[in-house]
Structure formats: C-alpha cells, structure tokens
Design an enzyme around this catalytic site. Structure first.
Site, PDB file in Angstrom:
ATOM      1  N   LYS A  17       0.718  -1.103  -0.088  1.00  8.50           N
ATOM      2  CA  LYS A  17      -0.051   0.130   0.110  1.00  8.50           C
ATOM      3  C   LYS A  17       0.875   1.181  -0.273  1.00  8.50           C
ATOM      4  O   LYS A  17       1.627   1.540   0.748  1.00  8.50           O
ATOM      5  CB  LYS A  17      -0.861  -0.193   1.172  1.00  8.50           C
ATOM      6  CG  LYS A  17      -2.404   0.411   1.300  1.00  8.50           C
ATOM      7  CD  LYS A  17      -2.764   0.019   2.403  1.00  8.50           C
ATOM      8  CE  LYS A  17      -4.351   0.419   2.698  1.00  8.50           C
ATOM      9  NZ  LYS A  17      -4.878   0.385   3.815  1.00  8.50           N
TER      10      LYS A  17
HETATM   11  C1  E4P Z   1      -8.190   1.276   3.994  1.00  7.92           C
HETATM   12  O1  E4P Z   1      -7.289   0.505   3.147  1.00  7.92           O
HETATM   13  C2  E4P Z   1      -7.852   1.854   5.261  1.00  7.92           C
HETATM   14  O2  E4P Z   1      -7.167   0.972   5.995  1.00  7.92           O
HETATM   15  C3  E4P Z   1      -9.270   2.283   5.950  1.00  7.92           C
HETATM   16  O3  E4P Z   1     -10.208   1.824   5.118  1.00  7.92           O
HETATM   17  C4  E4P Z   1      -9.254   3.348   6.533  1.00  7.92           C
HETATM   18  O4  E4P Z   1     -10.703   3.632   7.294  1.00  7.92           O
HETATM   19  P1  E4P Z   1     -10.729   4.946   8.561  1.00  7.92           P
HETATM   20  O5  E4P Z   1     -10.859   5.956   7.566  1.00  7.92           O
HETATM   21  O6  E4P Z   1     -12.037   4.305   9.051  1.00  7.92           O
HETATM   22  O7  E4P Z   1      -9.354   4.858   9.108  1.00  7.92           O
END
Ligand code: E4P
Length: 221
Positions: free
Chosen positions: A83
């Site tokens: 990522k």
């Molecule tokens: C996605 O890859 C992220 O880890 C995640 O959806 C972030 O979510 P949040 O905005 O609830 O922290």
C-alpha cells in the site's frame, strides 16, 4: 463484488474467513499499532489465513526507499501487496514496482485525478476513502461514482477498493456503482448480515417448532 476485511486483528480475520466470504485484507499503520505482536510476525500470520491479497503499507517518503521497503514487505508472504499513499514519490515507486510485477494498492485517494494517475502508474488497486470524505461534509460515494466510468472508459485493469467504510449503505452503493471491492471493519461486516425481521422470524419458527415437537410426542403416547 469482492469483500476485504479492514483490520490487523488476527481473531477477527480468522472469524470472518470462517464465514467463507472474505477475499482479502487491508491493513494500515494505525490498525497494526492496535495489535501487540511484532509487525512481521503479525503480517505472516494474517497472510497464512487469508485466501487472497493482504495490503501492507509502506511508510517511507522517497521513491527509492519506498521500493526497498515494498520489496521487504513482499518477502513476508506471497500474498502481500503493498500500500502506497498517493504522492509524486509514491507514483514513481508504483511505476517501478508494478514493472517488477509487485502489486500496489494506492491509498489515501480523495480525488479522481489522484486515482487516474495511480492507474496510469500501473497500480493494481486504488483506495478511495469514502468515510473520511463524508467526515468533512463531502460526498465520499460521489468519488466512487466518478472513478467507475473513468476506469471503464480507458480499460484500466486497476480495481477500486472502496475504503474507510462506515456503514452498510456504503457497501450497497458501492455494489450498485460496480466498484470491484469493499473493505470494511469487522463490526461493519457483522451489520451486513443482521436484520431484525430475520431475528424475529427465526425466533418465531423455533417457538412454532417446539409446538410441532410437543404435538408429535403427545401423539406417540
Ligand atoms: C483502507 O485501506 C484503510 O485502512 C481504511 O479503510 C481507513 O479507514 P478509516 O478512515 O476508518 O481509518
């Protein structure tokens, strides 16, 4: 639509995988910070139980370093994908990694232009954060609505992971729009199954079944 679990919690992952509907997992530094285990060991354990890609985030800020970090993450297990937050250095790293055959999930996407550039750099996935847009009085799902035709128009193979999901309607809208994947926390996943009429229906059927059993045992006497 594929369903990913958005957590680094091994118990939740094992439980959700046992339901037979999990296609992958997304983690991030915040989610990993909540677990008490050594990072590499944790990712290895997650990868062993997940029947699909597991996103592991890079935290370096220069392309050269991101590439090195990404390669290290990929040594942990075959199903690791990296990522990388959208930024210029991230794009450079994404191009190099995707040319090497390493799958990248471009994260922290908040605009269609960011997603378009990520796709052009060869990213395998883009993650628009819909909940965080909603949090600042913007319309998160409107971004997904733009991304689906943009990727279709040009035949990009990049898959859209609807991320930062806060409630079941985000999932319903994502499915209606034709997004490829929804990644959601375990508590949101549980909400997808539940319906009060189902609970009440099961309860009533069980009560009535007791009456059937009682009638049968009286007949036997
Ligand atoms: C996605 O890859 C992220 O880890 C995640 O959806 C972030 O979510 P949040 O905005 O609830 O922290």
């Amino acid at each position: 639509m594929k369903i990913f679990l958005d957590t680094a919690n091994l118990d939740q992952i094992k439980e959700a995988v046992s339901w037979g509907i999990i296609d992958g997992v997304t983690t991030n530094p915040t989610l990993c910070s909540r677990e008490k285990e050594n990072f590499n060991d944790l990712i290895k354990k997650i990868c062993d139980v997940v029947p699909g890609p597991v996103s592991v985030e890079c935290v370096e800020s220069h392309a050269e370093e991101i590439v090195k970090e990404a390669r290290k993450h990929c040594e942990i297990a075959e199903n690791v994908i990296v990522k990388i937050p959208i930024c210029v250095e991230g794009l450079k790293a994404t191009r190099r990694l995707s040319d090497e055959g390493i799958h990248v999930n471009t994260t922290l996407v908040f605009s269609p232009t960011q997603a378009l550039l990520a796709a052009k750099a060869g990213s395998r996935y883009v993650s628009p954060f819909v909940g965080r847009l909603d949090d600042i009085s913007s319309d998160g799902m409107a971004l997904v609505e733009q991304l689906v035709p943009i990727f279709n128009n040009y035949g990009f193979e990049t898959e859209i992971i609807v991320a930062s999901i806060r409630h079941p309607m985000h999932v319903v809208e994502a499915a209606l729009m034709g997004a490829d994947i929804a990644t959601l926390p375990f508590n949101s996943l549980e909400k997808l199954v539940k319906h009060p009429l189902t609970d009440r229906g099961i309860e009533r059927f069980l009560d009535d079944w007791e009456k059937v059993k009682k009638a049968m045992s009286q007949k036997e006497k």
